[in-house]
Motif scaffolding. Structure first.
Motif, PDB file in Angstrom:
ATOM      1  N   LEU A   1       5.544  -6.583  -8.730  1.00  0.00           N
ATOM      2  CA  LEU A   1       4.286  -6.577  -9.467  1.00  0.00           C
ATOM      3  C   LEU A   1       3.297  -5.535  -8.971  1.00  0.00           C
ATOM      4  N   THR A   2       3.274  -5.289  -7.650  1.00  0.00           N
ATOM      5  CA  THR A   2       2.231  -4.430  -7.092  1.00  0.00           C
ATOM      6  C   THR A   2       2.737  -3.100  -6.541  1.00  0.00           C
ATOM      7  N   ARG A   3       4.043  -2.990  -6.365  1.00  0.00           N
ATOM      8  CA  ARG A   3       4.671  -1.825  -5.714  1.00  0.00           C
ATOM      9  C   ARG A   3       4.183  -1.673  -4.265  1.00  0.00           C
ATOM     10  N   ILE A   4       3.791  -2.812  -3.681  1.00  0.00           N
ATOM     11  CA  ILE A   4       3.397  -2.873  -2.273  1.00  0.00           C
ATOM     12  C   ILE A   4       4.258  -3.927  -1.593  1.00  0.00           C
ATOM     13  N   ALA A   5       4.745  -3.593  -0.387  1.00  0.00           N
ATOM     14  CA  ALA A   5       5.530  -4.536   0.415  1.00  0.00           C
ATOM     15  C   ALA A   5       4.709  -4.924   1.640  1.00  0.00           C
ATOM     16  N   PRO A   6       3.994  -6.063   1.571  1.00  0.00           N
ATOM     17  CA  PRO A   6       3.178  -6.468   2.718  1.00  0.00           C
ATOM     18  C   PRO A   6       4.054  -7.040   3.835  1.00  0.00           C
ATOM     19  N   LEU A   7       3.900  -6.500   5.041  1.00  0.00           N
ATOM     20  CA  LEU A   7       4.668  -6.950   6.196  1.00  0.00           C
ATOM     21  C   LEU A   7       3.729  -7.256   7.352  1.00  0.00           C
ATOM     22  N   ILE A   8       3.925  -8.409   7.977  1.00  0.00           N
ATOM     23  CA  ILE A   8       3.122  -8.748   9.151  1.00  0.00           C
ATOM     24  C   ILE A   8       3.699  -7.985  10.338  1.00  0.00           C
ATOM     25  N   GLY A   9       2.856  -7.245  11.024  1.00  0.00           N
ATOM     26  CA  GLY A   9       3.305  -6.462  12.168  1.00  0.00           C
ATOM     27  C   GLY A   9       4.059  -5.218  11.718  1.00  0.00           C
TER      28      GLY A   9
END
Length: 142
Positions: A25-33
């Motif tokens: 949906l956003t073309r963003i891959a949120p990753l912690i750290g």
């Protein structure tokens, strides 16, 4: 993380499904750290099979660790999701200190995404037999 190929049909979606959805949906891959945290995702049917074997061969006071047969980092999972879905995404690495500011709002175990959760060459580990890539394809397919 316990996986089931029917996860995409379920009302309760697992974290990998949610990540794939956000990426689509956003073309963003949120990753912690930094995304290098490694896990061994376990197929739900493998968990059932291992549990049944342990019940049938029960030994009192035995500690049994269960893990998937694939060790993979969150960066690698993002790479596989991009390949399977044929999308490009920007990896957004969110510092742990920032996530901790909002810990009370987050509905999952943050530490599980920042510390390796793997069993390497341990004789006391029962490993699943499923292929993680096949499970991943089933989880995130449209």
């Amino acid at each position: 993380i316990v996986l089931t190929p029917e996860e995409h049909k379920s009302k309760k979606k697992n974290d990998i499904y949610k990540l794939a959805r956000i990426m689509s949906l956003t073309r963003i891959a949120p990753l912690i750290g930094n995304g290098s945290t490694r896990i061994q995702p376990l197929n739900k049917q493998d968990l059932v099979n291992i549990t049944l074997k342990c019940i049938n061969n029960w030994t009192p006071n035995q500690v049994i660790n269960v893990a998937g047969n694939t060790t993979i980092s969150f960066n690698q999972i993002v790479k596989e999701i991009k390949r399977i879905k044929k999308i490009s995404c920007l990896k957004l690495h969110i510092p742990l200190w920032f996530v901790n500011l909002f810990r009370w709002l987050i509905s999952f175990d943050i530490d599980g995404y920042t510390k390796d959760r793997v069993f390497l060459n341990n004789l006391n580990v029962k490993k699943g037999e499923s292929n993680f890539n096949n499970d991943l394809i089933e989880i995130i397919k449209r």
